[in-house]
Design an enzyme around this catalytic site. Structure first.
Site, PDB file in Angstrom:
ATOM      1  N   ASP A 135      11.934 -29.165 -38.347  1.00  0.00           N
ATOM      2  CA  ASP A 135      12.620 -30.395 -37.788  1.00  0.00           C
ATOM      3  C   ASP A 135      13.995 -30.476 -37.003  1.00  0.00           C
ATOM      4  O   ASP A 135      14.692 -28.831 -36.901  1.00  0.00           O
ATOM      5  CB  ASP A 135      13.004 -30.926 -39.193  1.00  0.00           C
TER       6      ASP A 135
ATOM      7  N   ASP B  81       9.574 -41.101 -39.629  1.00  0.00           N
ATOM      8  CA  ASP B  81      10.871 -42.257 -38.587  1.00  0.00           C
ATOM      9  C   ASP B  81      10.075 -42.965 -38.054  1.00  0.00           C
ATOM     10  O   ASP B  81      10.940 -43.915 -37.067  1.00  0.00           O
ATOM     11  CB  ASP B  81      11.486 -41.126 -37.220  1.00  0.00           C
TER      12      ASP B  81
ATOM     13  N   GLU C  26       8.536 -29.764 -34.183  1.00  0.00           N
ATOM     14  CA  GLU C  26       8.571 -30.308 -34.389  1.00  0.00           C
ATOM     15  C   GLU C  26       9.808 -30.682 -32.820  1.00  0.00           C
ATOM     16  O   GLU C  26      11.319 -30.125 -33.355  1.00  0.00           O
ATOM     17  CB  GLU C  26       9.833 -31.224 -35.321  1.00  0.00           C
TER      18      GLU C  26
END
Length: 526
Positions: free
Chosen positions: A298, A404, A345
């Site tokens: 991430d 998200d 990501e």
């Protein structure tokens, strides 16, 4: 054909969202049923969010420990089957909501049961050799975690830097020894709970792998300010002469947020980490690959440079871009751990330097289909937009949306009429078919990985959204799939697309050979 033609399909579904009688999804029967469901849908990837214990706001990205497992994921039924709980103790759970997690309600009821099971385990002395082996192997993080949790419960607060007794927060040996002498049983219980997690998760992972399903795990680049990771390794973070954080992470101001996003995670002292060849990070990544098969990093861009905000600032406006040693770091990863499968990501503000770091390491980047329909004051999305499925490169992981984002249905419902028309024209569908038309478009793309949140497989609306960034409330991280939603018909529909678009992870010649062998076996049986 060659190896670059292998393509895969996956589902994003955090275990907390599984159906359960006990208020939160767990690693019990429903998790095994979900693996079976994935296999019936011919899906070969199961993506989960961080499995670590949640902290502020119940977010898996604000964990109390980067190494520990979330105790709330433990299956009470499995503990009862081993004799660590009585069946009657779990027979009458409170009336938990079926479609949402009430975290405070779950913790108040479940944690005493988990501790009782741990105490019974200690009293019975079964599996004791495996337990001691686990403790010895993981002592480098487990000892600190168990001690941290005992102190955390004492203060009912994890902010070791402001709420705890100063000597405990500063890890003065005499103060910590006093805690160890006063609460040996409580410390042991937290270790047993981690042993339970190790046992239950590894059993589930083995089941998934045996059914040709690989687990994609998630590692946040930063850790929480009030975590055991900062408490036990403060030297790895930028601090002043008094041991206070100097800088925290965030995102600079942009068109979506005029003051930027202030995440508040302390930033690393990369020069200090370099001294022992990033030992803490290597332990962290190695531990992750013990849990999962493929790693998603991430906020990957933070390994090239990150937005550092002075500690104490109320917004992210006055931060600066600070370089990170990404090239050297990933060379060390390969040197110590070999060629490990990593997904990057890479959403948000990208630069040529970040793209170079990703490409030089052959890490697939992410594509979010919803992002491809940003109007930017145009009547039609840019046909060269890299978020539109026809432009996806092979080295990419394509999603309808992530945890998200809103669900596809919720996102579409929020659009104005002209934008809805634009989306329907691109996907060549009517409104009732829109979610699955987007899924089909991504499946048909050249992206190596096509992954869909379970909420989109179920075509649910905004009520099923997992998280809204920059907000904190009971609606985040709380969605649960109700029993019976993942029907056989939906599995068959997804399996058909996997077949149509060769997303079984096989090369053409491998698939042909399997087909011939199946035909031969069928003929022999007749």
């Amino acid at each position: 054909m060659n190896s670059i033609d292998r393509r895969y399909c996956g589902i994003l579904m955090h275990p907390t969202s599984l159906p359960s009688l006990y208020g939160i999804g767990d690693l019990g029967a429903a998790a095994y049923d979900f693996v079976d469901y994935l296999q019936s849908a011919k899906v070969s990837l199961w993506q989960v969010l961080p499995l670590s214990p949640t902290g502020f706001g119940n977010s898996p990205y604000a964990s109390r420990s980067t190494f520990a497992g979330n105790e709330q994921l433990l299956s009470l039924e499995e503990l009862a089957s081993k004799g660590y709980l009585r069946e009657e103790e779990i027979a009458s759970p409170p009336p938990f909501p079926k479609d949402k997690i009430n975290y405070s309600m779950v913790e108040a009821w479940k944690m005493p049961l988990l501790k009782r099971a741990a105490q019974t385990f200690i009293d019975q002395g079964k599996e004791i050799e495996d337990y001691h082996s686990f403790c010895n192997k993981n002592a480098f993080w487990l000892d600190d975690y168990a001690l941290f949790m005992v102190i955390y419960e004492h203060y009912q607060d994890a902010r070791w830097f402001s709420v705890w007794n100063r000597d405990e927060g500063d890890r003065k040996p005499q103060a910590l020894q006093k805690i160890k002498d006063m609460y040996p049983k409580q410390i042991e219980i937290w270790k047993v709970l981690q042993f339970f997690f190790e046992t239950q998760w590894q059993r589930l992972k083995k089941y998934a792998n045996e059914h040709d399903i690989s687990i994609i795990g998630d590692i946040p680049i930063f850790v929480a300010a009030d975590s055991v990771d900062t408490w036990s390794h403060l030297e790895l973070f930028k601090t002043d002469q008094d041991g206070h954080y100097k800088g925290v992470s965030g995102v600079p101001p942009d068109c979506f947020c005029a003051t930027g996003q202030l995440w508040g995670n302390p930033v690393y002292d990369w020069q200090e980490m370099k001294k022992d060849n990033y030992h803490w990070w290597m332990q962290r990544i190695k531990a992750m690959f013990h849990q999962i098969d493929i790693l998603r990093i991430d906020h990957f861009r933070g390994f090239e440079s990150y937005w550092e905000v002075p500690y104490g600032d109320k917004t992210a406006e006055h931060g600066i871009w600070t370089k990170a040693p990404g090239k050297d770091f990933f060379e060390e990863v390969r040197k110590q751990l070999g060629e490990v499968p990593i997904l990057a990501e890479d959403l948000g503000f990208m630069t040529p330097e970040v793209e170079k770091l990703r490409n030089e390491n052959n890490f697939p980047g992410m594509r979010i289909c919803q992002f491809g329909f940003s109007r930017d004051h145009a009547d039609w999305p840019n046909p060269y937009d890299t978020f539109l499925p026809h432009n996806y490169p092979y080295d990419s992981v394509a999603y309808t949306g992530t945890h998200d984002n809103d669900t596809v249905k919720g996102w579409y419902d929020s659009l104005c009429w002209n934008d809805k028309d634009m989306v329907k024209r691109y996907l060549n569908c009517n409104e009732s078919e829109l979610v699955w038309s987007m899924i089909r478009s991504i499946m048909a793309s050249h992206a190596k990985y096509a992954i869909f949140p379970m909420q989109d497989i179920l075509a649910l609306g905004s009520e099923a959204r997992m998280n809204t960034p920059s907000t904190c409330g009971p609606h985040n991280w709380s969605w649960r799939m109700q029993k019976g939603m993942n029907t056989k018909e939906k599995a068959e529909k997804l399996a058909e697309l996997v077949d149509f678009y060769a997303r079984n992870g096989k090369l053409a010649e491998e698939a042909e050979l399997e087909h011939l062998l199946a035909q031969s076996k069928s003929s022999q049986q007749r």
